[in-house]
Design a protein around this motif. Structure first.
Motif, PDB file in Angstrom:
ATOM      1  N   LEU A   1      -2.549   5.454   5.235  1.00 49.78           N
ATOM      2  CA  LEU A   1      -2.833   6.719   4.892  1.00 49.78           C
ATOM      3  C   LEU A   1      -2.125   7.885   6.211  1.00 49.78           C
ATOM      4  N   LYS A   2      -2.330   7.324   7.171  1.00 47.07           N
ATOM      5  CA  LYS A   2      -1.968   8.082   8.561  1.00 47.07           C
ATOM      6  C   LYS A   2      -0.531   8.127   8.636  1.00 47.07           C
ATOM      7  N   LYS A   3       0.244   7.256   8.311  1.00 45.06           N
ATOM      8  CA  LYS A   3       1.556   7.073   8.229  1.00 45.06           C
ATOM      9  C   LYS A   3       2.254   7.887   7.211  1.00 45.06           C
ATOM     10  N   GLU A   4       1.599   8.170   6.036  1.00 47.22           N
ATOM     11  CA  GLU A   4       1.878   8.959   4.836  1.00 47.22           C
ATOM     12  C   GLU A   4       1.609  10.391   5.194  1.00 47.22           C
ATOM     13  N   GLY A   5       1.033  10.737   6.124  1.00 47.54           N
ATOM     14  CA  GLY A   5       0.952  12.267   6.450  1.00 47.54           C
ATOM     15  C   GLY A   5      -0.550  12.700   6.195  1.00 47.54           C
ATOM     16  N   PHE A   6      -1.371  11.836   5.968  1.00 48.09           N
ATOM     17  CA  PHE A   6      -2.845  12.072   5.407  1.00 48.09           C
ATOM     18  C   PHE A   6      -3.892  12.029   6.827  1.00 48.09           C
TER      19      PHE A   6
ATOM     20  N   ASP B   1      -2.679  17.352  -2.340  1.00 49.79           N
ATOM     21  CA  ASP B   1      -3.149  16.150  -2.826  1.00 49.79           C
ATOM     22  C   ASP B   1      -3.896  15.468  -1.893  1.00 49.79           C
ATOM     23  N   LYS B   2      -4.957  14.677  -2.228  1.00 47.94           N
ATOM     24  CA  LYS B   2      -5.795  13.841  -1.515  1.00 47.94           C
ATOM     25  C   LYS B   2      -5.992  12.587  -2.036  1.00 47.94           C
ATOM     26  N   ILE B   3      -6.391  11.566  -1.337  1.00 53.01           N
ATOM     27  CA  ILE B   3      -6.360  10.321  -1.811  1.00 53.01           C
ATOM     28  C   ILE B   3      -7.830   9.757  -1.452  1.00 53.01           C
ATOM     29  N   GLU B   4      -8.529   9.038  -2.470  1.00 54.18           N
ATOM     30  CA  GLU B   4      -9.517   8.179  -2.439  1.00 54.18           C
ATOM     31  C   GLU B   4      -9.429   6.800  -2.516  1.00 54.18           C
TER      32      GLU B   4
ATOM     33  N   GLU C   1     -12.015   8.764   2.222  1.00 53.99           N
ATOM     34  CA  GLU C   1     -11.358  10.192   1.339  1.00 53.99           C
ATOM     35  C   GLU C   1     -10.535  10.933   2.385  1.00 53.99           C
ATOM     36  N   THR C   2      -9.420  11.370   2.015  1.00 45.79           N
ATOM     37  CA  THR C   2      -8.580  12.175   2.754  1.00 45.79           C
ATOM     38  C   THR C   2      -8.815  13.741   2.653  1.00 45.79           C
TER      39      THR C   2
ATOM     40  N   LEU D   1       0.575  -1.176   0.055  1.00 50.72           N
ATOM     41  CA  LEU D   1       0.148  -0.133   0.066  1.00 50.72           C
ATOM     42  C   LEU D   1       0.902   1.176   0.100  1.00 50.72           C
ATOM     43  N   PHE D   2       2.123   1.154   0.643  1.00 46.50           N
ATOM     44  CA  PHE D   2       2.847   2.389   0.893  1.00 46.50           C
ATOM     45  C   PHE D   2       3.465   2.740  -0.734  1.00 46.50           C
ATOM     46  N   VAL D   3       3.728   1.736  -1.355  1.00 48.17           N
ATOM     47  CA  VAL D   3       4.306   1.695  -2.682  1.00 48.17           C
ATOM     48  C   VAL D   3       3.106   2.169  -3.632  1.00 48.17           C
ATOM     49  N   LEU D   4       2.013   1.710  -3.653  1.00 50.14           N
ATOM     50  CA  LEU D   4       0.837   2.243  -4.429  1.00 50.14           C
ATOM     51  C   LEU D   4       0.439   3.622  -4.099  1.00 50.14           C
ATOM     52  N   PHE D   5       0.368   3.948  -2.949  1.00 51.50           N
ATOM     53  CA  PHE D   5       0.003   5.371  -2.324  1.00 51.50           C
ATOM     54  C   PHE D   5       1.346   6.249  -2.907  1.00 51.50           C
TER      55      PHE D   5
END
Length: 127
Positions: free
Chosen positions: A49-54, A84-87, A67-68, A11-15
């Motif tokens: 998401l949390k670890k990636e700062g979202f 940026d935001k992620i869904e 959704e972030t 998931l880290f790689v994909l995000f």
């Protein structure tokens, strides 16, 4: 090794790839199919998401979506500021399996006179 320990690096790689190539209404990326429950997949997604700062803004477990909030990075140079935001969606596929689908939406700041002032920011699709 637990599911979260195995799934989190993927998931880290994909995000990260979504953020690198994210555009407004960007392409959906898919992980799976996976045999884990929707709840487990959403939980791992929240953690990553949390670890990636979202920060998650919409957490709709019944509809299996996240959704972030916008993650904003202002810059003193024109069009170098971005947000940026992620869904994230968890969807059923054949055989009782599920996939995680995600995409990134990126916008750039078009404000040229005061690009570091978030109240003056003028956001447009990076795509």
């Amino acid at each position: 090794m637990g599911f979260m320990r195995r799934a989190a690096p993927l998931l880290f790689v994909l995000f990260a790839s979504c953020l690198e190539f994210g555009t407004h209404g960007g392409s959906w990326h898919t992980i799976g199919p996976l045999s884990k429950s929707s709840e487990e997949l959403l939980s791992v997604s929240r953690d990553v998401l949390k670890k990636e700062g979202f920060s998650v803004e919409i957490d709709d477990e019944p509809n299996r979506t996240l959704e972030t909030k916008w993650r904003t990075r202002l810059n003193p140079h024109w069009r170098d500021g971005r947000r940026d935001k992620i869904e994230v969606r968890v969807e059923d596929v054949d055989g009782g399996l599920r996939v995680i689908r995600l995409r990134s939406i990126r916008e750039v700041n078009e404000e040229s006179h005061l690009p570091m002032d978030p109240t003056k920011a003028s956001w447009y699709s990076a795509g």
